[in-house]
Design an enzyme around this catalytic site. Structure first.
Site, PDB file in Angstrom:
ATOM      1  N   GLU A 110     -44.610  68.640  29.748  1.00 31.61           N
ATOM      2  CA  GLU A 110     -45.262  67.442  29.193  1.00 31.61           C
ATOM      3  C   GLU A 110     -45.198  66.283  30.199  1.00 31.61           C
ATOM      4  OE1 GLU A 110     -44.238  64.659  25.736  1.00 31.61           O
ATOM      5  OE2 GLU A 110     -45.252  66.267  24.658  1.00 31.61           O
TER       6      GLU A 110
ATOM      7  N   ARG B  69     -37.972  52.388  19.276  1.00 33.13           N
ATOM      8  CA  ARG B  69     -37.152  51.201  19.584  1.00 33.13           C
ATOM      9  C   ARG B  69     -37.994  49.932  19.615  1.00 33.13           C
ATOM     10  NH1 ARG B  69     -33.252  54.668  21.492  1.00 33.13           N
ATOM     11  NH2 ARG B  69     -31.193  53.803  21.867  1.00 33.13           N
TER      12      ARG B  69
ATOM     13  N   HIS C  21     -35.493  58.709   9.822  1.00 36.72           N
ATOM     14  CA  HIS C  21     -34.783  59.008  11.067  1.00 36.72           C
ATOM     15  C   HIS C  21     -33.323  58.568  10.923  1.00 36.72           C
ATOM     16  CE1 HIS C  21     -33.733  58.708  15.344  1.00 36.72           C
ATOM     17  NE2 HIS C  21     -34.863  59.309  15.656  1.00 36.72           N
TER      18      HIS C  21
ATOM     19  N   HIS D 134     -39.757  55.270  14.051  1.00 39.57           N
ATOM     20  CA  HIS D 134     -38.420  55.238  14.651  1.00 39.57           C
ATOM     21  C   HIS D 134     -38.368  54.547  16.011  1.00 39.57           C
ATOM     22  CE1 HIS D 134     -39.081  58.065  17.979  1.00 39.57           C
ATOM     23  NE2 HIS D 134     -39.913  58.676  17.178  1.00 39.57           N
TER      24      HIS D 134
ATOM     25  N   GLU E 255     -39.474  55.022  27.151  1.00 38.15           N
ATOM     26  CA  GLU E 255     -40.093  56.306  27.500  1.00 38.15           C
ATOM     27  C   GLU E 255     -41.043  56.208  28.692  1.00 38.15           C
ATOM     28  OE1 GLU E 255     -39.830  55.068  24.411  1.00 38.15           O
ATOM     29  OE2 GLU E 255     -38.467  56.487  23.452  1.00 38.15           O
TER      30      GLU E 255
ATOM     31  N   ASP F 208     -39.960  62.452  27.955  1.00 43.81           N
ATOM     32  CA  ASP F 208     -39.634  61.089  28.367  1.00 43.81           C
ATOM     33  C   ASP F 208     -38.359  60.527  27.761  1.00 43.81           C
ATOM     34  OD1 ASP F 208     -40.379  60.773  25.729  1.00 43.81           O
ATOM     35  OD2 ASP F 208     -42.390  60.054  26.212  1.00 43.81           O
TER      36      ASP F 208
HETATM   37  C1  UD1 Z   1     -34.761  59.168  20.997  1.00 40.85           C
HETATM   38  C2  UD1 Z   1     -35.573  59.019  22.287  1.00 40.85           C
HETATM   39  C3  UD1 Z   1     -37.048  58.809  21.946  1.00 40.85           C
HETATM   40  C4  UD1 Z   1     -37.551  59.885  21.008  1.00 40.85           C
HETATM   41  C5  UD1 Z   1     -36.642  59.983  19.797  1.00 40.85           C
HETATM   42  C6  UD1 Z   1     -37.069  61.116  18.914  1.00 40.85           C
HETATM   43  C7  UD1 Z   1     -34.472  57.900  24.161  1.00 40.85           C
HETATM   44  C8  UD1 Z   1     -34.034  56.615  24.739  1.00 40.85           C
HETATM   45  N1  UD1 Z   1     -35.108  57.838  22.993  1.00 40.85           N
HETATM   46  O1  UD1 Z   1     -34.858  57.930  20.318  1.00 40.85           O
HETATM   47  O2  UD1 Z   1     -37.796  58.825  23.132  1.00 40.85           O
HETATM   48  O3  UD1 Z   1     -38.848  59.530  20.599  1.00 40.85           O
HETATM   49  O4  UD1 Z   1     -35.295  60.227  20.228  1.00 40.85           O
HETATM   50  O5  UD1 Z   1     -36.519  61.013  17.640  1.00 40.85           O
HETATM   51  O6  UD1 Z   1     -34.244  58.936  24.729  1.00 40.85           O
HETATM   52  N2  UD1 Z   1     -28.679  59.569  15.356  1.00 40.85           N
HETATM   53  C9  UD1 Z   1     -27.823  60.217  14.514  1.00 40.85           C
HETATM   54  N3  UD1 Z   1     -28.021  61.574  14.316  1.00 40.85           N
HETATM   55  C10 UD1 Z   1     -29.053  62.261  14.888  1.00 40.85           C
HETATM   56  C11 UD1 Z   1     -29.918  61.551  15.733  1.00 40.85           C
HETATM   57  C12 UD1 Z   1     -29.718  60.204  15.959  1.00 40.85           C
HETATM   58  O7  UD1 Z   1     -26.883  59.652  13.982  1.00 40.85           O
HETATM   59  O8  UD1 Z   1     -29.174  63.458  14.672  1.00 40.85           O
HETATM   60  C13 UD1 Z   1     -28.424  58.130  15.662  1.00 40.85           C
HETATM   61  C14 UD1 Z   1     -27.663  57.987  16.992  1.00 40.85           C
HETATM   62  O9  UD1 Z   1     -26.295  57.959  16.792  1.00 40.85           O
HETATM   63  C15 UD1 Z   1     -28.172  56.690  17.568  1.00 40.85           C
HETATM   64  C16 UD1 Z   1     -29.500  56.458  16.851  1.00 40.85           C
HETATM   65  O10 UD1 Z   1     -29.646  57.470  15.869  1.00 40.85           O
HETATM   66  O11 UD1 Z   1     -27.305  55.655  17.312  1.00 40.85           O
HETATM   67  C17 UD1 Z   1     -30.673  56.504  17.793  1.00 40.85           C
HETATM   68  O12 UD1 Z   1     -30.677  57.701  18.559  1.00 40.85           O
HETATM   69  P1  UD1 Z   1     -31.156  57.688  20.106  1.00 40.85           P
HETATM   70  O13 UD1 Z   1     -31.194  59.076  20.599  1.00 40.85           O
HETATM   71  O14 UD1 Z   1     -30.330  56.704  20.868  1.00 40.85           O
HETATM   72  O15 UD1 Z   1     -32.592  57.063  20.019  1.00 40.85           O
HETATM   73  P2  UD1 Z   1     -33.862  57.507  19.186  1.00 40.85           P
HETATM   74  O16 UD1 Z   1     -34.435  56.285  18.582  1.00 40.85           O
HETATM   75  O17 UD1 Z   1     -33.519  58.656  18.311  1.00 40.85           O
HETATM   76  N1  UDP Z   2     -39.982  66.281  12.607  1.00 40.18           N
HETATM   77  C1  UDP Z   2     -39.129  67.120  11.890  1.00 40.18           C
HETATM   78  N2  UDP Z   2     -38.567  66.642  10.731  1.00 40.18           N
HETATM   79  C2  UDP Z   2     -38.807  65.387  10.268  1.00 40.18           C
HETATM   80  C3  UDP Z   2     -39.661  64.546  11.024  1.00 40.18           C
HETATM   81  C4  UDP Z   2     -40.226  65.025  12.193  1.00 40.18           C
HETATM   82  O1  UDP Z   2     -38.907  68.259  12.272  1.00 40.18           O
HETATM   83  O2  UDP Z   2     -38.269  65.039   9.215  1.00 40.18           O
HETATM   84  C5  UDP Z   2     -40.568  66.793  13.861  1.00 40.18           C
HETATM   85  C6  UDP Z   2     -42.064  66.707  13.967  1.00 40.18           C
HETATM   86  O3  UDP Z   2     -42.649  67.898  13.486  1.00 40.18           O
HETATM   87  C7  UDP Z   2     -42.303  66.512  15.456  1.00 40.18           C
HETATM   88  C8  UDP Z   2     -41.029  65.850  15.952  1.00 40.18           C
HETATM   89  O4  UDP Z   2     -40.070  65.982  14.901  1.00 40.18           O
HETATM   90  O5  UDP Z   2     -42.431  67.740  16.130  1.00 40.18           O
HETATM   91  C9  UDP Z   2     -41.264  64.410  16.263  1.00 40.18           C
HETATM   92  O6  UDP Z   2     -40.047  63.811  16.543  1.00 40.18           O
HETATM   93  P1  UDP Z   2     -39.854  62.240  16.592  1.00 40.18           P
HETATM   94  O7  UDP Z   2     -40.913  61.593  15.800  1.00 40.18           O
HETATM   95  O8  UDP Z   2     -38.433  61.994  16.220  1.00 40.18           O
HETATM   96  O9  UDP Z   2     -39.996  61.930  18.145  1.00 40.18           O
HETATM   97  P2  UDP Z   2     -41.233  61.634  19.112  1.00 40.18           P
HETATM   98  O10 UDP Z   2     -42.212  62.725  18.972  1.00 40.18           O
HETATM   99  O11 UDP Z   2     -41.769  60.281  18.741  1.00 40.18           O
HETATM  100  O12 UDP Z   2     -40.593  61.580  20.454  1.00 40.18           O
END
Ligand code: UD1
Ligand code: UDP
Length: 372
Positions: free
Chosen positions: A121, A213, A244, A211, A135, A99
């Site tokens: 999924e 939103r 995160h 994490h 999502e 999602d």
């Molecule tokens: C995204 C997904 C969410 C998922 C989550 C898993 C969308 C809209 N959201 O949310 O469904 O649950 O990932 O973690 O698709 N960032 C970094 N480095 C990284 C990762 C993220 O700097 O390695 C920063 C990005 O620059 C961004 C912020 O984190 O500004 C948020 O990342 P984003 O992918 O927009 O949303 P998530 O909250 O991570």
């Molecule tokens: N995870 C990881 N390292 C961390 C925290 C989480 O590898 O420090 C893994 C965890 O095992 C799970 C996935 O990240 O499989 C979950 O990701 P996240 O919570 O970012 O996203 P969501 O599942 O809510 O979409």
């Protein structure tokens, strides 16, 4: 069957973890498939960590991540960026996961190019378009244009049937995250966090992640204040929070939790280390989707920091409890699990309803059947 090119598209940490087992399985079928791995890099560092654990090298990397990216940034960058890749590679099928906005935009691009879409999924629902946001919208939009639905459970299949999808297009596979847990379970990778936990074997370790939103702002503040209260009242409790990389989460975690001896803020962990940490934890407190599925496989109770979950199976078997984000409520629920051993045993011994570790092989068999 002529060899088929399967494009697997993903961009964030959880998609990578859940698609990695599918990629490894496709690679076992070299006579039938040519996998083509396309990453958007919606996440950068957190994606690269997963690619390295599973030793996966993308064929195309759109490298779209920007700091504080908006949903429109992600959608438009993926939609536009992937066009030339699809034109060059001409895949026979595109697989997307779950999602995220990468998955939605990649599915839309596949639809525009009239390439069949397999959704791994599929079928999870809360039927509230703002919980979780975005999502719930993303997955409903993806399922509107999907050709093959790989659903993790019977409940998710029923969701799709109620929406009028054709049963012939749906296959119940289990969740591939359980395959990933099987993959990492023999890992011997060491990490300072594991050493820290081992150095205090009598402490009860709470693994916390947040994490979402929709939890930005007051809900996340409530969660963090609640955890301070719990730790202050229980000298034998320590908290681990892999923070995160979202700047919003980073700021709030450091501001509220940065100065507590028994609350440990750490960098995101490699998934094989993370699973070992979860295995040593007493309980999991999270708003994550994936953790709700993994923790029951490792016999850990999960308190879900959301008002709704799209994973009701764990509520039914008793391994999950949805506790919302109100401070007093979070405190009470965590205290209950820390103090009531019988309750704790019930939750930790409940059956994991999310799969048996063979989801990827069912998915690949179904793709073969689709092309036959
Ligand atoms: C995204 C997904 C969410 C998922 C989550 C898993 C969308 C809209 N959201 O949310 O469904 O649950 O990932 O973690 O698709 N960032 C970094 N480095 C990284 C990762 C993220 O700097 O390695 C920063 C990005 O620059 C961004 C912020 O984190 O500004 C948020 O990342 P984003 O992918 O927009 O949303 P998530 O909250 O991570
Ligand atoms: N995870 C990881 N390292 C961390 C925290 C989480 O590898 O420090 C893994 C965890 O095992 C799970 C996935 O990240 O499989 C979950 O990701 P996240 O919570 O970012 O996203 P969501 O599942 O809510 O979409």
């Amino acid at each position: 069957m002529k060899k088929k090119k399967i494009a697997i598209v993903f961009g964030t940490r959880p998609e990578a973890i859940k698609m990695a087992p599918v990629i490894l399985e496709l690679k076992k079928h070299q006579d039938e498939f040519e996998p083509c791995i396309i990453v958007s890099a919606q996440h950068r560092e957190m994606l690269d960590q997963v690619l390295s654990v599973f030793d996966i090298k993308p064929d195309h990397d759109l490298d779209i991540m920007k700091r504080n990216q908006t949903l429109s940034d992600i959608t438009s960058d993926v939609l536009k960026g992937i066009e030339s890749v699809f034109l060059e590679e001409q895949p026979d099928m595109v697989l997307v996961h779950g999602d995220t906005t990468t998955s939605f935009a990649a599915a839309l691009a596949a639809y525009y190019h009239q390439i069949p879409i397999g959704h791994v999924e599929a079928g999870l629902r809360t039927y509230d378009k703002y919980f979780p946001f975005p999502e719930e919208g993303n997955r409903q939009l993806i399922d509107a244009i999907t050709d093959l639905f790989f659903v993790p459970t019977e409940t998710t299949k029923q969701n799709l049937l109620k929406e009028g999808k054709d049963e012939k297009q749906i296959v119940v596979t289990g969740n591939t995250v359980i395959d990933a847990v099987h993959y990492t379970k023999n890992s011997t990778t060491r990490h300072p966090t594991l050493d820290l936990m081992d150095s205090k074997p009598n402490q009860k370790w709470i693994l916390l992640t947040s994490h979402r939103r929709e939890n930005y702002g007051e809900p996340m503040q409530n969660i963090f204040e609640a955890i301070i209260d719990v730790v202050n009242k229980h000298p034998n409790v320590e908290v681990l929070l892999p923070v995160h990389l979202s700047p919003v989460v980073q700021q709030m975690a450091r501001k509220l939790l940065g100065n507590h001896q028994r609350i440990h803020l750490i960098e995101p962990l490699e998934v094989d280390v993370f699973h070992q940490v979860m295995n040593k934890a007493y309980l999991v407190l999270t708003d994550s989707g994936g953790l709700q599925e993994e923790a029951p496989a490792l016999d850990k109770p999960v308190l879900v920091l959301r008002d709704k979950t799209e994973r009701p199976e764990g509520l039914e078997t008793g391994t999950l409890k949805v506790i919302g984000t109100k401070k007093a409520h979070v405190i009470n629920e965590v205290n209950e699990l820390l103090n009531n051993n019988e309750r704790y045993q019930q939750m930790s011994e409940a059956v994991n309803p999310y799969g048996d570790g063979f989801a990827s092989s069912r998915i690949v068999k179904e793709i073969i059947r689709y092309f036959e």
